[in-house]
Design an enzyme around this catalytic site. Structure first.
Site, PDB file in Angstrom:
ATOM      1  N   ILE A  29       0.874  -1.316  -0.037  1.00 11.91           N
ATOM      2  CA  ILE A  29       0.092   0.034  -0.022  1.00 11.91           C
ATOM      3  C   ILE A  29       0.851   1.321  -0.037  1.00 11.91           C
ATOM      4  O   ILE A  29       0.554   2.336  -0.551  1.00 11.91           O
ATOM      5  CB  ILE A  29      -0.970  -0.089   1.143  1.00 11.91           C
ATOM      6  CG1 ILE A  29      -1.984  -1.140   1.206  1.00 11.91           C
ATOM      7  CG2 ILE A  29      -1.548   1.453   1.536  1.00 11.91           C
ATOM      8  CD1 ILE A  29      -2.899  -1.026  -0.093  1.00 11.91           C
ATOM      9  N   ASP A  65       9.230   5.803  -1.527  1.00 14.65           N
ATOM     10  CA  ASP A  65      10.012   4.505  -1.804  1.00 14.65           C
ATOM     11  C   ASP A  65      11.237   4.253  -0.489  1.00 14.65           C
ATOM     12  O   ASP A  65      11.579   3.125  -0.587  1.00 14.65           O
ATOM     13  CB  ASP A  65      10.554   5.206  -2.954  1.00 14.65           C
ATOM     14  CG  ASP A  65      11.378   3.873  -3.703  1.00 14.65           C
ATOM     15  OD1 ASP A  65      10.959   2.617  -3.382  1.00 14.65           O
ATOM     16  OD2 ASP A  65      12.422   4.109  -4.483  1.00 14.65           O
ATOM     17  N   ARG A  73      10.384  -4.232   6.596  1.00 11.18           N
ATOM     18  CA  ARG A  73      11.303  -4.706   7.578  1.00 11.18           C
ATOM     19  C   ARG A  73      10.650  -4.538   9.134  1.00 11.18           C
ATOM     20  O   ARG A  73      10.970  -5.400   9.831  1.00 11.18           O
ATOM     21  CB  ARG A  73      12.371  -3.908   7.559  1.00 11.18           C
ATOM     22  CG  ARG A  73      13.440  -4.318   6.215  1.00 11.18           C
ATOM     23  CD  ARG A  73      14.724  -3.603   6.120  1.00 11.18           C
ATOM     24  NE  ARG A  73      14.690  -2.400   5.712  1.00 11.18           N
ATOM     25  CZ  ARG A  73      14.405  -1.793   4.608  1.00 11.18           C
ATOM     26  NH1 ARG A  73      14.437  -2.644   3.507  1.00 11.18           N
ATOM     27  NH2 ARG A  73      14.435  -0.389   4.300  1.00 11.18           N
ATOM     28  N   SER A  79       8.764  -9.250   0.967  1.00  8.70           N
ATOM     29  CA  SER A  79       8.177 -10.460  -0.129  1.00  8.70           C
ATOM     30  C   SER A  79       8.650 -10.245  -1.315  1.00  8.70           C
ATOM     31  O   SER A  79       9.330  -8.938  -1.845  1.00  8.70           O
ATOM     32  CB  SER A  79       6.713 -10.199  -0.327  1.00  8.70           C
ATOM     33  OG  SER A  79       6.273  -8.924  -1.022  1.00  8.70           O
ATOM     34  N   ASP A  90       8.705   2.292  -9.755  1.00 12.59           N
ATOM     35  CA  ASP A  90       9.645   3.477  -9.682  1.00 12.59           C
ATOM     36  C   ASP A  90       9.779   3.638 -10.771  1.00 12.59           C
ATOM     37  O   ASP A  90       9.964   5.111 -11.380  1.00 12.59           O
ATOM     38  CB  ASP A  90      10.827   2.872  -9.098  1.00 12.59           C
ATOM     39  CG  ASP A  90      11.317   2.660  -7.618  1.00 12.59           C
ATOM     40  OD1 ASP A  90      10.333   3.044  -7.095  1.00 12.59           O
ATOM     41  OD2 ASP A  90      12.327   2.111  -7.334  1.00 12.59           O
TER      42      ASP A  90
HETATM   43  C1  LIG Z   1      14.641  25.101  -3.205  1.00 13.47           C
HETATM   44  C2  LIG Z   1      14.759  23.946  -4.194  1.00 13.47           C
HETATM   45  C3  LIG Z   1      13.271  23.224  -4.179  1.00 13.47           C
HETATM   46  C4  LIG Z   1      13.326  21.915  -4.759  1.00 13.47           C
HETATM   47  C5  LIG Z   1      12.676  20.968  -4.009  1.00 13.47           C
HETATM   48  C6  LIG Z   1      12.971  19.747  -4.215  1.00 13.47           C
HETATM   49  C7  LIG Z   1      14.061  19.103  -3.280  1.00 13.47           C
HETATM   50  C8  LIG Z   1      14.356  18.001  -3.595  1.00 13.47           C
HETATM   51  C9  LIG Z   1      15.637  17.492  -2.904  1.00 13.47           C
HETATM   52  C10 LIG Z   1      15.763  16.252  -2.723  1.00 13.47           C
HETATM   53  C11 LIG Z   1      14.814  15.312  -3.383  1.00 13.47           C
HETATM   54  C12 LIG Z   1      15.023  13.933  -2.604  1.00 13.47           C
HETATM   55  C13 LIG Z   1      14.489  12.877  -3.253  1.00 13.47           C
HETATM   56  C14 LIG Z   1      14.805  11.703  -2.770  1.00 13.47           C
HETATM   57  C15 LIG Z   1      13.988  10.564  -3.033  1.00 13.47           C
HETATM   58  C16 LIG Z   1      14.732   9.307  -2.341  1.00 13.47           C
HETATM   59  C17 LIG Z   1      13.692   8.243  -2.773  1.00 13.47           C
HETATM   60  C18 LIG Z   1      14.730   7.162  -3.122  1.00 13.47           C
HETATM   61  O1  LIG Z   1      15.214   7.360  -4.091  1.00 13.47           O
HETATM   62  O2  LIG Z   1      14.469   6.031  -2.505  1.00 13.47           O
HETATM   63  C19 LIG Z   1      15.403   5.060  -3.004  1.00 13.47           C
HETATM   64  C20 LIG Z   1      16.087   4.151  -2.082  1.00 13.47           C
HETATM   65  C21 LIG Z   1      15.111   3.206  -1.373  1.00 13.47           C
HETATM   66  O3  LIG Z   1      15.224   2.099  -2.050  1.00 13.47           O
HETATM   67  P1  LIG Z   1      14.449   0.800  -2.175  1.00 13.47           P
HETATM   68  O4  LIG Z   1      12.926   1.147  -2.692  1.00 13.47           O
HETATM   69  O5  LIG Z   1      15.233   0.065  -3.104  1.00 13.47           O
HETATM   70  O6  LIG Z   1      14.783   0.356  -0.922  1.00 13.47           O
HETATM   71  P2  LIG Z   1      13.568   0.073   0.096  1.00 13.47           P
HETATM   72  O7  LIG Z   1      14.288   0.562   1.657  1.00 13.47           O
HETATM   73  O8  LIG Z   1      12.175   0.525  -0.128  1.00 13.47           O
HETATM   74  O9  LIG Z   1      13.606  -1.574   0.380  1.00 13.47           O
HETATM   75  C22 LIG Z   1      13.272  -2.279  -0.555  1.00 13.47           C
HETATM   76  C23 LIG Z   1      12.975  -3.635  -0.175  1.00 13.47           C
HETATM   77  O10 LIG Z   1      11.881  -3.608   0.688  1.00 13.47           O
HETATM   78  C24 LIG Z   1      11.132  -4.592   0.624  1.00 13.47           C
HETATM   79  N1  LIG Z   1       9.782  -4.600   0.070  1.00 13.47           N
HETATM   80  C25 LIG Z   1       9.767  -3.112  -0.432  1.00 13.47           C
HETATM   81  C26 LIG Z   1       8.198  -2.678  -0.981  1.00 13.47           C
HETATM   82  C27 LIG Z   1       7.454  -3.426  -0.941  1.00 13.47           C
HETATM   83  N2  LIG Z   1       6.003  -3.231  -1.162  1.00 13.47           N
HETATM   84  N3  LIG Z   1       7.404  -4.893  -0.355  1.00 13.47           N
HETATM   85  C28 LIG Z   1       8.643  -5.013   0.028  1.00 13.47           C
HETATM   86  O11 LIG Z   1       8.693  -6.540   0.580  1.00 13.47           O
HETATM   87  C29 LIG Z   1      11.882  -5.636  -0.515  1.00 13.47           C
HETATM   88  O12 LIG Z   1      12.696  -6.755   0.280  1.00 13.47           O
HETATM   89  C30 LIG Z   1      12.555  -4.730  -1.052  1.00 13.47           C
HETATM   90  O13 LIG Z   1      13.648  -5.383  -1.919  1.00 13.47           O
HETATM   91  O14 LIG Z   1      16.842   5.168  -1.246  1.00 13.47           O
HETATM   92  C31 LIG Z   1      17.676   4.635  -0.270  1.00 13.47           C
HETATM   93  O15 LIG Z   1      17.321   4.212   0.869  1.00 13.47           O
HETATM   94  C32 LIG Z   1      18.982   5.075  -0.705  1.00 13.47           C
HETATM   95  C33 LIG Z   1      19.750   6.291   0.226  1.00 13.47           C
HETATM   96  C34 LIG Z   1      19.058   7.367  -0.207  1.00 13.47           C
HETATM   97  C35 LIG Z   1      19.640   8.536   0.258  1.00 13.47           C
HETATM   98  C36 LIG Z   1      18.602   9.564   0.127  1.00 13.47           C
HETATM   99  C37 LIG Z   1      18.828  11.089   0.278  1.00 13.47           C
HETATM  100  C38 LIG Z   1      17.892  11.615   0.248  1.00 13.47           C
HETATM  101  C39 LIG Z   1      17.829  13.086   0.857  1.00 13.47           C
HETATM  102  C40 LIG Z   1      16.996  13.462   1.702  1.00 13.47           C
HETATM  103  C41 LIG Z   1      15.990  12.904   2.248  1.00 13.47           C
HETATM  104  C42 LIG Z   1      16.183  12.678   3.924  1.00 13.47           C
HETATM  105  C43 LIG Z   1      14.834  11.948   4.376  1.00 13.47           C
HETATM  106  C44 LIG Z   1      14.658  11.439   5.701  1.00 13.47           C
HETATM  107  C45 LIG Z   1      13.721  10.357   5.582  1.00 13.47           C
HETATM  108  C46 LIG Z   1      12.374  10.894   5.436  1.00 13.47           C
HETATM  109  C47 LIG Z   1      11.335   9.916   5.222  1.00 13.47           C
HETATM  110  C48 LIG Z   1       9.975  10.496   4.920  1.00 13.47           C
HETATM  111  O1  LIG Z   2      18.630   0.910 -11.213  1.00 14.23           O
HETATM  112  P1  LIG Z   2      18.267   2.250 -10.643  1.00 14.23           P
HETATM  113  O2  LIG Z   2      17.357   2.707 -11.504  1.00 14.23           O
HETATM  114  O3  LIG Z   2      19.738   2.934 -10.440  1.00 14.23           O
HETATM  115  O4  LIG Z   2      17.777   2.122  -9.053  1.00 14.23           O
HETATM  116  C1  LIG Z   2      16.727   1.580  -8.935  1.00 14.23           C
HETATM  117  C2  LIG Z   2      16.454   1.630  -7.427  1.00 14.23           C
HETATM  118  O5  LIG Z   2      16.763   2.909  -6.707  1.00 14.23           O
HETATM  119  C3  LIG Z   2      15.433   1.014  -6.697  1.00 14.23           C
HETATM  120  O6  LIG Z   2      15.136   1.499  -5.264  1.00 14.23           O
HETATM  121  C4  LIG Z   2      15.116  -0.488  -6.956  1.00 14.23           C
HETATM  122  O7  LIG Z   2      14.006  -0.884  -6.659  1.00 14.23           O
HETATM  123  C5  LIG Z   2      15.023  -0.724  -8.689  1.00 14.23           C
HETATM  124  O8  LIG Z   2      14.967  -1.928  -8.955  1.00 14.23           O
HETATM  125  C6  LIG Z   2      16.513  -0.047  -9.271  1.00 14.23           C
HETATM  126  O9  LIG Z   2      17.686  -0.635  -9.386  1.00 14.23           O
HETATM  127 MG   LIG Z   3      11.302   1.300  -1.944  1.00 15.23          MG
END
Ligand SMILES: CCCCCCCC/C=C\CCCCCCCC(=O)OC[C@H](COP(=O)(O)OP(=O)(O)OC[C@H]1O[C@@H](n2ccc(N)nc2=O)[C@H](O)[C@@H]1O)OC(=O)CCCCCCC/C=C\CCCCCCCC
Ligand SMILES: O=P([O-])([O-])O[C@@H]1[C@@H](O)[C@H](O)[C@@H](O)[C@H](O)[C@@H]1O
Ligand SMILES: [Mg+2]
EC number: 2.7.8.-
Length: 214
Positions: A29, A65, A73, A79, A90
């Site tokens: 969800i 995301d 977790r 899953s 994505d």
């Molecule tokens: C003045 C200028 C104005 C402009 C405004 C705009 C400003 C914009 C600035 C920044 C933009 C930032 C956007 C950042 C978006 C980041 C989102 C993102 O990219 O996330 C990607 C990953 C997460 O990756 P993934 O999806 O692969 O991991 P998950 O943790 O979800 O795990 C996946 C496993 O989980 C299971 N699963 C998942 C889903 C599901 N339905 N079922 C499941 O079972 C399964 O096992 C999957 O394999 O991002 C990362 O985590 C990498 C680190 C990123 C570091 C980002 C830094 C961003 C900067 C600031 C953010 C601080 C935020 C603090 C947290 C706030 C949370 C609300």
């Molecule tokens: O490959 P990419 O676009 O850099 O990164 C993506 C990851 O950010 C995402 O979280 C994952 O679920 C995708 O499978 C993909 O790999």
């Molecule tokens: Mg995710």
């Protein structure tokens, strides 16, 4: 690159994930809300042309995301289908952001060159993700590159958001940077996949998968 920040961000996302899980939300969800939110928010770009507001609202939903996995977790409900849904949606979100921007350049933004560049960013970004998915299908890991999804999102959202404040060249500069970094990541992932497929740990079992299509 930014994946190294995960231990840091999980200090915030893990407790948030636990709270959302207690509210009864499932990871799927959360994934769906995040993707649907980004798609609808892309309407700020086109037809509304509100680039700053769009970037801010998209950022809020893009952060989901990081939360879907945290919810999974938190209640031990990760899953394979969830991982698949997460990655697939994505792509939908990425397409909505860049298509919204491209349409705006073709209409009110009146800049066909930047429309074309945005299309290039969309295609090269998809290639980055596809190469990794295909490599994983062949049994090799391909977690490399200067422009993974998080980096790509940050570049485009910051450039688009700041452009409304009249920062010179920020929009075109951001898109050229995104295009260059995406292309570089495609090359990095091609090289990495080739090296791993030819490497010692690639087994005969994995070779059997090469006859599969995409
Ligand atoms: C003045 C200028 C104005 C402009 C405004 C705009 C400003 C914009 C600035 C920044 C933009 C930032 C956007 C950042 C978006 C980041 C989102 C993102 O990219 O996330 C990607 C990953 C997460 O990756 P993934 O999806 O692969 O991991 P998950 O943790 O979800 O795990 C996946 C496993 O989980 C299971 N699963 C998942 C889903 C599901 N339905 N079922 C499941 O079972 C399964 O096992 C999957 O394999 O991002 C990362 O985590 C990498 C680190 C990123 C570091 C980002 C830094 C961003 C900067 C600031 C953010 C601080 C935020 C603090 C947290 C706030 C949370 C609300
Ligand atoms: O490959 P990419 O676009 O850099 O990164 C993506 C990851 O950010 C995402 O979280 C994952 O679920 C995708 O499978 C993909 O790999
Ligand atoms: Mg995710």
């Amino acid at each position: 690159m930014l994946r190294i920040l995960r231990p840091l961000t999980s200090r915030v996302t893990a407790p948030l994930g636990r709270s959302l899980a207690r509210l009864g939300l499932t990871p799927n969800i959360v994934t769906l809300i995040g993707a649907a939110g980004v798609v609808v928010s892309a309407l700020y770009f086109y037809p509304r042309g509100q680039l700053y507001a769009g970037s801010v609202v998209i950022t809020v939903f893009a952060l989901f995301d990081m939360l879907d996995g945290a919810v999974a977790r938190a209640n031990d409900s990760a899953s394979a289908f969830g991982a698949f849904l997460d990655s697939s949606l994505d792509r939908v979100a990425d397409a909505a952001i860049l298509a919204g921007l491209m349409w705006w350049f073709m209409g009110g933004g009146n800049d066909p060159l930047l429309a074309g560049l945005t299309l290039f960013c969309l295609i090269s970004g998809f290639m980055v993700s596809y190469i990794k998915a295909r490599a994983e299908g062949l049994g090799v890991n391909c977690d490399v590159g200067v422009a993974e999804r998080t980096e790509r999102l940050i570049i485009v959202l910051v450039a688009v958001g700041l452009s409304e404040f009249g920062v010179p060249y920020i929009l075109a500069g951001g898109l050229w940077l995104l295009a260059g970094m995406s292309l570089l990541t495609v090359l990095q992932r091609l090289v990495e996949t080739r090296a791993r497929l030819n490497g010692p740990e690639h087994t005969e079992d994995e070779d059997k998968r090469t006859s599969n299509g995409a």
